[in-house]
Scaffold this motif. Structure first.
Motif, PDB file in Angstrom:
ATOM      1  N   ARG A 190       0.833  -1.205   0.000  1.00 14.85           N
ATOM      2  CA  ARG A 190       0.000   0.000   0.000  1.00 14.85           C
ATOM      3  C   ARG A 190       0.869   1.257   0.000  1.00 14.85           C
ATOM      4  O   ARG A 190       0.621   2.200  -0.753  1.00 14.85           O
ATOM      5  CB  ARG A 190      -0.901   0.013   1.236  1.00 14.85           C
ATOM      6  CG  ARG A 190      -2.064  -0.964   1.210  1.00 14.85           C
ATOM      7  CD  ARG A 190      -2.718  -1.002   2.575  1.00 14.85           C
ATOM      8  NE  ARG A 190      -3.868  -1.895   2.619  1.00 14.85           N
ATOM      9  CZ  ARG A 190      -4.368  -2.394   3.746  1.00 14.85           C
ATOM     10  NH1 ARG A 190      -3.807  -2.092   4.915  1.00 14.85           N
ATOM     11  NH2 ARG A 190      -5.420  -3.188   3.712  1.00 14.85           N
ATOM     12  N   GLN A 191       1.877   1.249   0.859  1.00 15.36           N
ATOM     13  CA  GLN A 191       2.733   2.433   0.991  1.00 15.36           C
ATOM     14  C   GLN A 191       3.549   2.697  -0.268  1.00 15.36           C
ATOM     15  O   GLN A 191       3.906   3.851  -0.550  1.00 15.36           O
ATOM     16  CB  GLN A 191       3.660   2.262   2.195  1.00 15.36           C
ATOM     17  CG  GLN A 191       2.936   2.309   3.534  1.00 15.36           C
ATOM     18  CD  GLN A 191       3.785   1.831   4.699  1.00 15.36           C
ATOM     19  OE1 GLN A 191       4.948   1.445   4.527  1.00 15.36           O
ATOM     20  NE2 GLN A 191       3.222   1.850   5.900  1.00 15.36           N
ATOM     21  N   SER A 192       3.817   1.646  -1.047  1.00 17.99           N
ATOM     22  CA  SER A 192       4.628   1.819  -2.250  1.00 17.99           C
ATOM     23  C   SER A 192       3.785   2.179  -3.477  1.00 17.99           C
ATOM     24  O   SER A 192       4.326   2.303  -4.576  1.00 17.99           O
ATOM     25  CB  SER A 192       5.433   0.553  -2.523  1.00 17.99           C
ATOM     26  OG  SER A 192       4.571  -0.522  -2.870  1.00 17.99           O
ATOM     27  N   GLY A 193       2.478   2.332  -3.287  1.00 17.23           N
ATOM     28  CA  GLY A 193       1.631   2.804  -4.376  1.00 17.23           C
ATOM     29  C   GLY A 193       0.725   1.771  -5.004  1.00 17.23           C
ATOM     30  O   GLY A 193      -0.021   2.090  -5.935  1.00 17.23           O
ATOM     31  N   ALA A 194       0.739   0.526  -4.513  1.00 16.59           N
ATOM     32  CA  ALA A 194      -0.164  -0.496  -5.054  1.00 16.59           C
ATOM     33  C   ALA A 194      -1.599  -0.154  -4.689  1.00 16.59           C
ATOM     34  O   ALA A 194      -1.865   0.413  -3.616  1.00 16.59           O
ATOM     35  CB  ALA A 194       0.202  -1.859  -4.500  1.00 16.59           C
ATOM     36  N   ASN A 195      -2.527  -0.493  -5.579  1.00  9.90           N
ATOM     37  CA  ASN A 195      -3.928  -0.341  -5.192  1.00  9.90           C
ATOM     38  C   ASN A 195      -4.291  -1.480  -4.243  1.00  9.90           C
ATOM     39  O   ASN A 195      -3.487  -2.390  -3.991  1.00  9.90           O
ATOM     40  CB  ASN A 195      -4.847  -0.280  -6.415  1.00  9.90           C
ATOM     41  CG  ASN A 195      -4.851  -1.554  -7.239  1.00  9.90           C
ATOM     42  OD1 ASN A 195      -4.762  -2.665  -6.712  1.00  9.90           O
ATOM     43  ND2 ASN A 195      -4.978  -1.410  -8.559  1.00  9.90           N
TER      44      ASN A 195
END
Length: 286
Positions: A190-195
């Motif tokens: 989540r923090q790395s930009g994944a939905n």
């Protein structure tokens, strides 16, 4: 611990039960999951469908509610262990009636049932963290249940044949694949930009990468398990599902697992448990 009104306790028990059901449905709908039922189809399971998985999940709402009410602020003792064992077995019967005899969620009843009970033992307090609830569930799982029938399931047969731990040991150890693998991976993704769907698939991969999944072993043996573990690690090493390279590796793993008739059902149960702990320990709705 605060004293709560019967209405508040009832509402919180309803919340825990609804959340457990929703997490089973979220796990079933999550797509693409290699080898498993999802929004694309049946995976390797010719007797399952997404509609059946959802019907099974809804049938367990009353069981999870009863587990929460019976466990509310109680200590971990043999009396409670035998009560939740009885309720879990009754839940299996309801599930089998709803699915016309197909085993859809037996493993999930064990994992989520323990976690629902543990959360209720903590009075459904959202301030309790994931590890606290998992360790309380472990206390329950380590207690004996004299009423448990002697059933030699496929999972137990795989444990004995391959000399690996199974669902019972995972619970007794405090769900390490959930607490130390899946939840951290879910948050990192989540923090790395994944939905959200990509983050959940990554969490599933983190479980599959090291779990001795007896569902895989029962269907595809040790070769199948090594294929699943190596493939899941490769997805994460390629950056996970938020990256094209990770999605490509996942697609290859899916095809390989279909060819081997391998289904990571144990990992799917633990993903539902992961989603449950993530949700009840973080009040912000997703």
């Amino acid at each position: 611990m605060k004293l709560r009104s019967p209405t508040w306790v009832g509402d919180r028990a309803n919340y825990l039960a609804r959340t457990a059901v929703c997490c089973l449905i979220d796990e079933a709908r999550l797509t693409p999951k290699p080898g498993l039922v999802d929004g694309r189809g049946q995976g390797v399971h010719h007797d399952l469908s997404l509609a059946l998985m959802e019907r099974s999940a809804y049938s367990l709402g009353a069981t999870f509610h009863a587990l929460a009410r019976q466990s509310w602020q109680r200590p971990a003792d043999i009396a409670l262990r035998e009560t939740i064992g009885r309720l879990g077995r009754e839940g299996e019967q309801h599930m089998m009636q709803a699915t016309l005899g197909v085993n859809t969620h037996r493993g999930a009843i064990w994992a989520l049932g323990l976690l629902v009970s543990a959360a209720a033992m903590h009075a459904g307090d959202s301030d309790s963290d994931e590890d606290e609830i998992a360790q309380t569930a472990a206390l329950l799982a380590r207690l004996p249940d004299s009423k448990m029938p002697k059933v030699f399931s496929k999972g137990l047969k795989a444990c004995h044949r391959w000399q690996v731990p199974g669902a019972r040991e995972e619970a007794q150890q405090g769900f390490p694949h959930v607490v130390t693998q899946a939840l951290p991976q879910l948050k990192r993704s989540r923090q790395s930009g994944a939905n959200e769907s990509q983050a959940r698939i990554d969490a599933l991969m983190s479980i599959m990468a090291s779990l001795s999944d007896t569902c895989v072993l029962s269907r595809a043996g040790m070769v199948g398990l090594e294929t699943v573990q190596n493939g899941a690690r490769a997805v994460l090493l390629a950056g996970g599902c938020a990256h094209a390279a990770g999605r490509k590796v996942l697609e290859r793993l899916d095809k390989r697992m279909l060819a081997l008739n391998a289904s990571p059902g144990g990992a799917a149960d633990l993903l539902a448990a992961t989603l449950f702990l993530d949700r009840i320990c973080q009040p912000v709705s997703r």
